[in-house]
Design a protein around this motif. Sequence first.
Motif, PDB file in Angstrom:
ATOM      1  N   UNK A 184       0.835  -1.206   0.000  1.00  0.00           N
ATOM      2  CA  UNK A 184       0.000   0.000   0.000  1.00  0.00           C
ATOM      3  C   UNK A 184       0.865   1.250   0.000  1.00  0.00           C
ATOM      4  N   UNK A 185       1.942   1.219   0.785  1.00  0.00           N
ATOM      5  CA  UNK A 185       2.829   2.384   0.836  1.00  0.00           C
ATOM      6  C   UNK A 185       3.420   2.670  -0.535  1.00  0.00           C
ATOM      7  N   UNK A 186       3.788   1.617  -1.272  1.00  0.00           N
ATOM      8  CA  UNK A 186       4.410   1.801  -2.585  1.00  0.00           C
ATOM      9  C   UNK A 186       3.439   2.477  -3.557  1.00  0.00           C
ATOM     10  N   UNK A 187       2.194   2.025  -3.591  1.00  0.00           N
ATOM     11  CA  UNK A 187       1.220   2.612  -4.515  1.00  0.00           C
ATOM     12  C   UNK A 187       0.944   4.073  -4.150  1.00  0.00           C
ATOM     13  N   UNK A 188       0.803   4.343  -2.846  1.00  0.00           N
ATOM     14  CA  UNK A 188       0.573   5.726  -2.414  1.00  0.00           C
ATOM     15  C   UNK A 188       1.738   6.608  -2.850  1.00  0.00           C
ATOM     16  N   UNK A 189       2.960   6.142  -2.588  1.00  0.00           N
ATOM     17  CA  UNK A 189       4.156   6.927  -2.899  1.00  0.00           C
ATOM     18  C   UNK A 189       4.261   7.208  -4.395  1.00  0.00           C
ATOM     19  N   UNK A 190       4.033   6.176  -5.212  1.00  0.00           N
ATOM     20  CA  UNK A 190       4.156   6.357  -6.663  1.00  0.00           C
ATOM     21  C   UNK A 190       3.219   7.464  -7.152  1.00  0.00           C
ATOM     22  N   UNK A 191       2.024   7.554  -6.540  1.00  0.00           N
ATOM     23  CA  UNK A 191       1.063   8.576  -6.946  1.00  0.00           C
ATOM     24  C   UNK A 191       1.279   9.891  -6.186  1.00  0.00           C
ATOM     25  N   UNK A 192       2.414  10.008  -5.474  1.00  0.00           N
ATOM     26  CA  UNK A 192       2.761  11.269  -4.828  1.00  0.00           C
ATOM     27  C   UNK A 192       2.035  11.546  -3.525  1.00  0.00           C
ATOM     28  N   UNK A 193       1.459  10.499  -2.936  1.00  0.00           N
ATOM     29  CA  UNK A 193       0.709  10.666  -1.695  1.00  0.00           C
ATOM     30  C   UNK A 193       1.530  10.262  -0.483  1.00  0.00           C
TER      31      UNK A 193
END
Lengths: 431, 431
Positions: A147-156
């Motif tokens: 979950x952290x990876x997906x959030x980070x990729x989208x700049x969140x």
Amino acid sequence: MAVSLAGTENAEDRNLEAEMTALGRRARAAAARLADAPTDAKNEALRAAAAALRADAELILAANRRDLATATGRTMTPAMIDRLTLDPRRIEAMAVGLEEVAALPDPVGLIDSVVSRPNGLQIEKVRVPLGVIGIIYESRPNVTADAAALCLKAGNAAILRGGSESAQSSAAILAALARGLEAAGLPADAVQRVPSQDRAAVGLMLRLDQYIDVIIPRGGKSLIERVAAEARIPVLKHLDGICHVYVDKAADLAKARAIVLNAKLRRTGVCGAAETLLVDRPVAASHLVPILADLIAAGCEIRGDAATQALDDRVKPATEEDWSTEYLAPILSVRIVDGVDAAIAHIAAYGSQHTDSIVTEDAAAAERFLARVDSAIVIHNASTQFADGGEFGMGAEIGISTGRLHARGPVGVAELTSYKYRVRGTGQIRP
Amino acid sequence: MAVSLAGTENAEDRNLEAEMTALGRRARAAAARLADAPTDAKNEALRAAAAALRADAELILAANRRDLATATGRTMTPAMIDRLTLDPRRIEAMAVGLEEVAALPDPVGLIDSVVSRPNGLQIEKVRVPLGVIGIIYESRPNVTADAAALCLKAGNAAILRGGSESAQSSAAILAALARGLEAAGLPADAVQRVPSQDRAAVGLMLRLDQYIDVIIPRGGKSLIERVAAEARIPVLKHLDGICHVYVDKAADLAKARAIVLNAKLRRTGVCGAAETLLVDRPVAASHLVPILADLIAAGCEIRGDAATQALDDRVKPATEEDWSTEYLAPILSVRIVDGVDAAIAHIAAYGSQHTDSIVTEDAAAAERFLARVDSAIVIHNASTQFADGGEFGMGAEIGISTGRLHARGPVGVAELTSYKYRVRGTGQIRP
């Protein structure tokens, strides 16, 4: 309820509240920096985090053993223990997952549309991060990394609240992620855990609307209901998947057999697994009889209506409750219906607007089903188990949204963005 | 609070609850029919409703006079009375509004994307209605027609809860809309009013998550806060517009004067009106002095920081509260700042993520502002009063969303839709 140590408890409450507010403030500051972060920095952070996970594998496994030691003293099912357990293969899978997210295209900055107005204004709709995402999940520690990876990729920025049973594992995984962020010059606060295991911390998190932009709950019904009742923050719902396969009278028998078997039994614990089979009456004998034989031979329990029970004496009776039960197990409810409209009506009454499939060679029946079944994913002649962001070409997903606002169906990096309008003028004023 | 007539009140509560549930059930049934309705039928309903509004003009005006007679006995400001008042011109404007929505393209059925997967699956993302939309608004009776038209065009059923002060007017308008729906063979339940003026009805509406898919509140802060606190249904927020104009040191003076005057004074009661002017220190004397003279000559009150007060002795002192106040009146707060980054920081601290504009001839400063100001609409060299769905080419809007999920900025018919995935296969099963 009388509170005997009111003073102490209030002080604890105040501490927890201050701690959650500080967490939120740090996340908001990190989100502001991430919103501007170049794609390369985000990808470098993800790859460095993957390397850190591999380097920390022994530490993470030791933390996981401590979680498991605590867990054995509690009432946990074997499935829960399995979800909690890490091994070198699962750590490697987390690391590979981070690298796969690094390889995805960056959704931030993409331009959805450009409009030139008659007055000369140029209006661009451009993708921006959502901001701060709060994720509340249960026992799987790998969600921490995924979950952290997906959030980070989208700049969140992400605030993660995992189950208490995986606390040590999640903390060890998070430490590796933080090193990855710092190696890429990004703020470690971009991914934070709620440190308190106090149930009140979730309540406070659900009210942090000043700092959290969206809550994504991943877990059972009781969690989802608590979130719906208490959240003052928009929620991306991930409810249960009561998925149906409807075998139409014009279904090809070989396709129907393969699709039903796969939809139910490929993996029974995923939300896209079929839970109910609907069969058109004219093909009950020709199609349902061999399908039941396939399923039972593969170890599936069948709970059928009276007409289904009449076809095979190994079929148990289905109760009204069965039609709205997500088994997540090798159990299938089966009902014989009169045509595509009856199937559509059954799905409207009992489904969860997740994923439903029709098997038929009749193009008109297929189009009717695809148009009228009001689910996130409607399928013709394929298995419901394709309900997955990876299978949709999104690369990875945080879950399948059963809500209708913002994101419906698989939630990948693109769905973790918002947009804004950039308007360029030359001095225009509005008449 | 003691309840003296507990029995009676409970019976009333139960009646209201049953009434609201019945309303929700009818809306859900109507939404299912509207989802399939051909574009022509929806457009015919809108045009027939426009004709019915014109035919009923006298009835609607009589109902409005009854509302006004009741209103004069209450504490209402002249602005509130003005919003409540209908006249033949306003009824004609409502009718024309319905015809304009009929002329818009139908967003339902549009295909956002098509993906062909390596396994042969064809995955289409197609627009579908949101479902049932609950709209809670205050005194303007014309919202009844405007909001219903946008919902209908996008295939949604609407449940409207207007202010009690406009109850008679809204009921008369709704009767005309219902005739339009019926003339086109669509269910009159597609647009319903909450008949009870009981405050508890709003509370029940906010909990009807089984029947309402999204709530759109249009009104003041107290309404928005109540909705945020009580809603168990996703909300499309329409918060206040604390909009800024920043005049950069590289601003063209003529553009700056025209834009500031227009942004503040074209219409002061709209959410896109500027409330705060930020001026770069090097151009305080050259640019701000004439801008202040323009504004004051046009009847605008100025509340400035110390540096602004030093420029013109008609400037009143601004308090901390002024920076976060939406005046919706000819009042402007003014602050002198040090460059674009200080302007961005002020907007981050006090803005409402609605609409903000920079006036400059420096392309780099403009791009920095457009990238870093985190608002739904960011503008270079044009007035904030362009914050409007019509000006964006959407034809009409239900408001400007200040949330980040689903819709941000103007909410037109496209934003009142969701989507689903239609997957077409040839017997695929998932490996």
